[in-house]
Scaffold this motif. Structure first.
Motif, PDB file in Angstrom:
ATOM      1  N   TYR A   5      -0.002  -0.776  -0.389  1.00  0.00           N
ATOM      2  CA  TYR A   5      -0.351  -0.158   0.461  1.00  0.00           C
ATOM      3  C   TYR A   5       0.932   1.191   0.293  1.00  0.00           C
ATOM      4  O   TYR A   5       1.594   1.075   0.691  1.00  0.00           O
ATOM      5  N   MET A   6       0.566   2.176  -1.144  1.00  0.00           N
ATOM      6  CA  MET A   6       1.880   3.452  -1.239  1.00  0.00           C
ATOM      7  C   MET A   6       1.100   4.142  -0.258  1.00  0.00           C
ATOM      8  O   MET A   6      -0.079   4.876  -0.798  1.00  0.00           O
ATOM      9  N   MET A   7       1.064   5.163   0.384  1.00  0.00           N
ATOM     10  CA  MET A   7       0.442   6.367   1.163  1.00  0.00           C
ATOM     11  C   MET A   7       1.255   7.058   1.506  1.00  0.00           C
ATOM     12  O   MET A   7       2.756   7.376   2.349  1.00  0.00           O
ATOM     13  N   GLY A   8       1.072   8.470   2.343  1.00  0.00           N
ATOM     14  CA  GLY A   8       2.123   9.138   3.071  1.00  0.00           C
ATOM     15  C   GLY A   8       2.160   8.931   4.295  1.00  0.00           C
ATOM     16  O   GLY A   8       1.217   7.964   5.107  1.00  0.00           O
ATOM     17  N   THR A   9       3.052   9.391   5.327  1.00  0.00           N
ATOM     18  CA  THR A   9       3.237   8.763   6.470  1.00  0.00           C
ATOM     19  C   THR A   9       2.392   9.803   7.266  1.00  0.00           C
ATOM     20  O   THR A   9       2.656   9.352   8.490  1.00  0.00           O
TER      21      THR A   9
END
Lengths: 439, 293
Positions: free
Chosen positions: A281-285
């Motif tokens: 899952y690519m997502m912001g911090t």
């Protein structure tokens, strides 16, 4: 539409009641005769987007800071108005049209900020930056809020977007964190062959898919090619950027993303990841709290979340330490505010306190410099924090960077690209056309 | 009392408050919208007057006409579904057992807010855990479509909850109209030996014709300006394949910050609705109203 009208009406009613309540309150304290010793009573209206339900951590910090500030400055009352993200954006828009912006509010960087600045609605905050806050911000954060060498808001958060992965699933299938894009593709294939959705992606929201395209563009064409294309100095027809778009489609073809991703919202996609149904899952911090401290998510899952940097592409110009990210929200001060000085003081105070408290309280990464060595923090947080400090470059989210009109085209094109409704060539053409038109 | 009501000043006094409110919240905004449509405006800064450019651009805007086509499809389906609602209402009105209960069951979707309905159907349509696909898989269909992500299917997938949402409303209207038919007429027909089909088509239908005409206008115009479920469930996507006129207007004005163009779309939408209403009234106009009393 009907529903919306009622919501607005109700909201106005509530506001009227609140305002009426405050009004009588003020006059009663006035009657009790505090005199002029503490200066005049001042109310600063503060509009933000951290409702207690959705962003509990942030909401608590906001209230804490306000309480402390009011204690230190008894003549100042901070009046909050809290809205949900999308509602907030709409309300800000409506308020600005009637010139009734709050004294202090939350804004996004670059493209979002621009029309407000051009409409003379936000006050420059350069004096604050040169004062007490000088040197306190992480390099590159305040710049995103600058237009024509003046800064119009002070950033609160700073984010980069790693690929989170489920260690348990990776272990089960004997997978290793990929270093190159080829390895990454092998992982995708293995996962898919074993009936596990490789990547959770909610592309109904569109900016989610934009992250994937941006990383591929960065790794293949290098940070500059992408940055130039977005600013209009270069072109999206650059061979490497077209190749990145083609690569997105070949990922789609290899079933890399969850089924029906173009119809899923980011929240829905996230739940696939949280429920062990998707491996990456690519997502912001900003999602960090959910993988570290959020008690509502099973500890077993939180412990099995790791992250990796987007792998390098063979023959590409990109650097593995180059990130997509940028400052999240920042605080602005209304140009037409009647209590501008008080508002500025409050913002200065807020930004400083936020930096200290948000790390431990909300688990987000603040835009102000923090010494993490003295704090007890989750390992995942520290690792990402260190990565951020080693970053060779950080490219601001494309949809934030572009002007509203071009951003809308970009986002629509992203969805079409993932849905294979456009060819990579057409994708690039549309981008260039929108960016040239916006100039 | 009659004297008071014939006094023009008193009439004005009574009408005025409502008139002022409707002017302020409906008519003046409409005029303003038409005016904004003549400008280039990002909603914040200064407006630039550009004449009819926005409206001209609108006429050749492929995306707009796509969305108009989707709205029209929805209108056709809504109007067609009225036949089903009418049939259901006829059955309910004919004193069957449990009619009361059914009437309430049909009405419940009306009481739910659009957002709740949207959330409900989002789960029903979920590509992997949704009830629809779980069912399809259980009967052996190996790879059921992701309903809301498939450009060719998404519009029709959305029509189902939209039609379901309003079913109760129309059934209730028809039900009330049918109940208004004097029982004596039906009884007289029965004595004369009319079958129940004949009663339905020759007596009941003609008598509620006026109501049917109104519902057609309501359904068509309601569909043309439809927004809620589509906005929440797909946001017009994927790739604009479920974009309708109202959502296109919203996206242009509030996402792309093109308030001038957005206003032009809004005003155009109003004009389309007016024309369609007028056409429907013309087409359904009958010279005489049927009365059997």
């Amino acid at each position: 539409m009907f529903n919306k009208k009622w919501t607005v009406l109700l909201l106005t009613l509530c506001l009227a009641l609140v305002a009426a309540g405050c009004g009588s309150n003020n006059s009663s304290t006035g009657d009790s005769g505090n005199g002029g010793s503490e200066g005049d009573k001042v109310t600063v209206n503060f509009m933000h987007l951290w409702p207690a339900g959705v962003s509990a951590g942030q909401n608590k910090i906001v209230n804490q800071i306000i309480e402390e500030y009011q204690k230190e400055n008894p003549n100042v009352t901070i009046k909050q108005e809290v809205l949900d993200n999308e509602q907030y954006k709409n309300k800000l828009k409506v308020l600005s049209a009637s010139n009734e912006l709050p004294d202090v509010g939350v804004t996004w960087a670059a493209g979002f900020l621009k029309p407000y600045v051009e409409g003379n609605l936000f006050a420059p905050v350069d004096d604050l930056l040169e004062g007490q806050l000088n040197g306190k911000f992480v390099a590159g954060t305040t710049e995103a809020y600058a237009i024509d060498s003046k800064t119009y808001a002070l950033p609160l958060e700073f984010n980069i977007a790693p690929v989170y992965y489920n260690k348990a699933i990776f272990e089960q299938l004997n997978l290793e964190v990929p270093q190159t894009y080829e390895e990454f593709k092998t992982i995708v294939k293995t996962l898919s062959d074993n009936g596990i959705a490789p990547i959770a992606l909610g592309n109904k929201d569109r900016w989610t898919g934009s992250l994937w395209y941006m990383y591929l563009a960065d790794r293949i064409g290098g940070q500059e090619a992408l940055a130039n294309a977005i600013s209009g100095a270069g072109s999206f027809k650059d061979e490497s950027l077209v190749k990145a778009a083609a690569e997105v489609q070949s990922l789609v073809d290899s079933n890399a993303f969850v089924k029906g991703f173009n119809g899923l919202s980011n929240e829905e996609a996230k739940s696939e990841f949280l429920n062990n149904k998707a491996a990456m899952y690519m997502m912001g911090t900003w999602e960090l709290p959910n993988f570290t401290t959020n008690e509502e998510i099973p500890k077993e899952f939180r412990d099995s979340v790791g992250f990796f940097k987007f792998p390098t592409v063979e023959g590409g110009k990109g650097d593995i330490n180059s990130w997509v990210g940028g400052p999240g929200v920042g605080l602005f001060i209304g140009e037409n505010s009647k209590v501008k000085e008080e508002s500025k003081k409050f913002v200065e105070y807020f930004v400083t306190k936020w930096g200290e408290q948000s790390v431990t309280g909300a688990g987000v990464i603040p835009a102000t410099k923090v010494d993490t060595s003295t704090l007890e923090l989750p390992q995942l947080y520290i690792d990402l924090f260190d990565e951020m400090n080693q970053a060779s470059s950080i490219t601001l989210f494309a949809d934030v960077q572009m002007e509203a009109n071009a951003a809308e085209t970009h986002l629509n094109m992203i969805q079409a690209l993932f849905g294979k409704a456009v060819t990579p060539e057409k994708f690039s053409e549309e981008h260039d056309a929108a960016i040239t038109k916006g100039k | 009392m009659d004297k008071v009501m014939s006094n023009k000043k008193i009439i004005a006094l009574y009408v005025l408050p409502a008139l002022l409110v409707i002017m302020a919240v409906v008519y003046i905004p409409i005029i303003l919208t038409a005016y904004y449509g003549l400008n280039e405006w990002n909603g914040i800064g200064a407006m630039t007057f550009i004449g009819l450019d926005n409206y001209q651009a609108l006429l050749t805007d492929g995306k707009f006409w796509d969305s108009a086509w989707h709205s029209l499809l929805l209108a056709v389906f809504s109007a067609a579904s009225l036949i089903i609602y009418l049939a259901v209402a006829m059955v309910l009105a004919s004193k069957i057992k449990g009619a009361n209960l059914f009437r309430k069951i049909y009405l419940i979707p009306m009481l739910l807010s659009s957002v709740a309905i949207a959330q409900l159907w989002l789960r029903i349509y979920h590509p992997t855990n949704g009830i629809v696909n779980s069912f399809l898989e259980s009967i052996g269909i190996s790879n059921p479509p992701a309903w809301l992500a498939e450009p060719s299917l998404v519009l029709f997938a959305l029509f189902i909850p939209i039609l379901w949402q309003y079913a109760g409303f129309y059934i209730l209207i028809y039900y009330a109209a049918l109940k208004n038919i004097p029982a004596s007429l039906v009884e007289a027909a029965k004595i004369d030996g009319a079958t129940s089909m004949q009663i339905a088509f020759r007596i009941k239908l003609p008598l509620i014709m006026e109501v049917i005409k109104v519902t057609i206008v309501l359904a068509v115009v309601g569909s043309l300006k439809y927004f809620d479920l589509i906005f929440v469930m797909t946001d017009g996507g994927p790739n604009g394949s479920s974009e309708v006129m109202a959502s296109y207007m919203y996206h242009t004005a509030f996402r792309a910050y093109d308030f001038g163009y957005g206003s032009a779309i809004g005003f155009f939408l109003l004009v389309i609705c007016l024309i369609v209403t007028w056409v429907i009234r013309k087409l359904t106009a009958s010279k005489e109203t049927i009365q059997y009393s």
